[in-house]
Motif scaffolding. Sequence first.
Motif, mmCIF file in Angstrom:
data_model
loop_
_atom_site.group_PDB
_atom_site.id
_atom_site.type_symbol
_atom_site.label_atom_id
_atom_site.label_comp_id
_atom_site.label_asym_id
_atom_site.label_seq_id
_atom_site.Cartn_x
_atom_site.Cartn_y
_atom_site.Cartn_z
ATOM 1 N N THR A 5 29.465 -23.418 -51.837
ATOM 2 C CA THR A 5 29.432 -24.190 -50.564
ATOM 3 C C THR A 5 28.078 -24.202 -49.970
ATOM 4 O O THR A 5 27.393 -23.415 -50.234
ATOM 5 C CB THR A 5 30.705 -23.823 -49.359
ATOM 6 N N ALA A 6 27.760 -25.288 -49.176
ATOM 7 C CA ALA A 6 26.573 -25.583 -48.689
ATOM 8 C C ALA A 6 26.123 -25.140 -47.395
ATOM 9 O O ALA A 6 25.189 -25.672 -46.533
ATOM 10 C CB ALA A 6 26.146 -27.227 -48.638
ATOM 11 N N HIS A 7 26.907 -24.019 -46.868
ATOM 12 C CA HIS A 7 26.399 -23.396 -45.614
ATOM 13 C C HIS A 7 25.247 -22.876 -45.603
ATOM 14 O O HIS A 7 24.651 -22.336 -46.313
ATOM 15 C CB HIS A 7 27.378 -22.077 -45.199
ATOM 16 N N HIS A 8 24.247 -23.179 -44.701
ATOM 17 C CA HIS A 8 22.942 -22.875 -44.468
ATOM 18 C C HIS A 8 22.390 -22.083 -43.409
ATOM 19 O O HIS A 8 23.323 -21.535 -42.469
ATOM 20 C CB HIS A 8 22.047 -24.051 -44.650
ATOM 21 N N ALA A 9 21.240 -21.741 -43.058
ATOM 22 C CA ALA A 9 20.737 -21.002 -41.917
ATOM 23 C C ALA A 9 21.164 -21.507 -40.521
ATOM 24 O O ALA A 9 21.581 -20.524 -39.668
ATOM 25 C CB ALA A 9 19.521 -20.686 -41.809
ATOM 26 N N ASP A 10 21.226 -22.667 -40.171
ATOM 27 C CA ASP A 10 21.688 -23.264 -38.986
ATOM 28 C C ASP A 10 23.241 -23.025 -38.752
ATOM 29 O O ASP A 10 23.442 -22.802 -37.759
ATOM 30 C CB ASP A 10 21.138 -24.980 -39.158
ATOM 31 N N ASP A 11 24.045 -23.261 -39.947
ATOM 32 C CA ASP A 11 25.428 -22.970 -39.763
ATOM 33 C C ASP A 11 25.515 -21.489 -39.483
ATOM 34 O O ASP A 11 26.342 -21.393 -38.439
ATOM 35 C CB ASP A 11 26.142 -23.502 -40.973
ATOM 36 N N GLN A 12 24.667 -20.494 -40.077
ATOM 37 C CA GLN A 12 25.001 -19.216 -39.652
ATOM 38 C C GLN A 12 24.688 -18.965 -38.378
ATOM 39 O O GLN A 12 25.399 -18.216 -37.598
ATOM 40 C CB GLN A 12 24.050 -18.448 -40.702
ATOM 41 N N ALA A 13 23.503 -19.627 -37.847
ATOM 42 C CA ALA A 13 23.155 -19.315 -36.376
ATOM 43 C C ALA A 13 24.093 -19.720 -35.256
ATOM 44 O O ALA A 13 24.632 -19.237 -34.614
ATOM 45 C CB ALA A 13 21.826 -20.215 -36.150
ATOM 46 N N GLU A 14 24.848 -20.944 -35.728
ATOM 47 C CA GLU A 14 25.986 -21.736 -34.954
ATOM 48 C C GLU A 14 26.900 -20.902 -34.848
ATOM 49 O O GLU A 14 27.585 -20.543 -33.613
ATOM 50 C CB GLU A 14 26.093 -23.028 -35.257
ATOM 51 N N THR A 15 27.424 -20.313 -35.963
ATOM 52 C CA THR A 15 28.684 -19.424 -36.118
ATOM 53 C C THR A 15 28.337 -18.176 -35.377
ATOM 54 O O THR A 15 29.333 -17.667 -34.659
ATOM 55 C CB THR A 15 28.953 -19.282 -37.412
ATOM 56 N N LEU A 16 27.139 -17.445 -35.399
ATOM 57 C CA LEU A 16 26.942 -16.356 -34.659
ATOM 58 C C LEU A 16 27.251 -16.384 -33.160
ATOM 59 O O LEU A 16 27.779 -15.732 -32.636
ATOM 60 C CB LEU A 16 25.392 -15.753 -34.935
ATOM 61 N N LEU A 17 26.516 -17.483 -32.733
ATOM 62 C CA LEU A 17 26.527 -17.924 -31.290
ATOM 63 C C LEU A 17 27.891 -18.213 -30.707
ATOM 64 O O LEU A 17 28.360 -17.678 -29.616
ATOM 65 C CB LEU A 17 25.556 -19.009 -31.005
ATOM 66 N N MET A 18 28.525 -18.938 -31.801
ATOM 67 C CA MET A 18 30.191 -19.166 -31.159
ATOM 68 C C MET A 18 31.018 -17.786 -31.009
ATOM 69 O O MET A 18 31.672 -17.543 -30.287
ATOM 70 C CB MET A 18 30.685 -20.053 -32.218
ATOM 71 N N ARG A 19 30.650 -17.003 -32.415
ATOM 72 C CA ARG A 19 31.645 -15.839 -32.132
ATOM 73 C C ARG A 19 31.176 -14.855 -31.220
ATOM 74 O O ARG A 19 32.102 -14.191 -30.511
ATOM 75 C CB ARG A 19 31.389 -15.076 -33.714
ATOM 76 N N ALA A 20 29.877 -15.012 -30.949
ATOM 77 C CA ALA A 20 29.575 -13.934 -29.621
ATOM 78 C C ALA A 20 30.106 -14.585 -28.447
ATOM 79 O O ALA A 20 30.510 -13.682 -27.574
ATOM 80 C CB ALA A 20 27.993 -13.877 -29.585
ATOM 81 N N ALA A 21 30.134 -15.777 -28.183
ATOM 82 C CA ALA A 21 30.455 -16.411 -27.118
ATOM 83 C C ALA A 21 31.928 -16.105 -26.685
ATOM 84 O O ALA A 21 32.687 -16.104 -25.674
ATOM 85 C CB ALA A 21 30.403 -18.200 -26.975
ATOM 86 N N HIS A 22 32.733 -15.932 -28.003
ATOM 87 C CA HIS A 22 34.225 -15.633 -27.925
ATOM 88 C C HIS A 22 34.359 -14.213 -27.840
ATOM 89 O O HIS A 22 35.613 -13.829 -27.889
ATOM 90 C CB HIS A 22 35.005 -16.323 -28.989
ATOM 91 N N GLY A 23 33.413 -13.472 -27.805
ATOM 92 C CA GLY A 23 33.243 -11.938 -27.784
ATOM 93 C C GLY A 23 34.017 -11.127 -29.003
ATOM 94 O O GLY A 23 34.744 -10.266 -28.877
#
Length: 329
Positions: free
Chosen positions: A127-145
Amino acid sequence: MKNNLKTLLETEAHRFHLALQHAASVSELGKLGIAVSGGGDSLALLLLGYVSGFDVEAVTVDHSLRQESAEEARFVAQICQQLAIPHQILTTQIEATGEGIQAAARIRRYALMAQWAKERQVTALMTAHHADDQAETLLMRAAHGSGIAGLAAIRPNVLFSAEGQTIRLLRPLLDFSRLELATIVEKAGLKAVSDPSNDNPHYDRTHFRRLLIAAPWIDRRKLANTARYCQQSEEALDWITQKEAAARIRLQGKGVRFDPEDLPIEILRRLVVLCLQRVGEKKQVRGTDLTRFIGFLQQGKKASLSEIIGEGGVLWRFYPAPPRKNKQI
């Protein structure tokens, strides 16, 4: 397009090849599937899959959620035909669940692709998940604790289950930026399709994507590196947990007993989850429910979580709760 692609993408193909070998063992690199929607990221993955020399096949899922989806699937089919890559379109209808239409579409998409992979003898799906997707996901997860496991974000190699189907997913583009992938598509002379849902403010990811765009000083690669460090930490914690489980968890009748003495809280939490799973708990147990449950056990009390009963003490015991009696009318 086909004749000079390998020359145009020589540098990118080398990076892709190394990333794929890092993500998967040699034994896993048999025939590989490529999930292609027609967007820029997945088109870049298709092109890299072609120039890499691996044995690849492509698949597109048409969810029938937008009028343009059938035409976009045919667009991908035409490109695959030019590249002589076998391609199949899987068409389905989606009904919204309690988690929303996008979540339902994702589950259905992976279930269909897993079945397709099994039929086509595809060993893993890229699948085509890339560095920007990774950064977005990390921030989302951090925001949700989220904890370490959540902050590990998108894994380069993972088994995914949906609707009773299981498939191995490989993400070899996690070191590529969205801009780099767009450049690959441009070099090939292609114009990617655009999915308006990517800019829909109804979805959390859209807001985090906009946050990163509005804050160019946030280094996406460094955020992606943080996710990778969390992945490594998660692997280390899991390794320790398995060693402690072998020494501390014992079967006892229909349940298990567990020695909780002198354990760091994170290892304790993981071992309690293991105990619950071994007694038969199938749901994912975490968060405040798990913390409260452990708190009772640390006080030497008896507590229940889902369908499992735990008893505190020097050794903790876990066993299935007795079946509930039906009330007589």
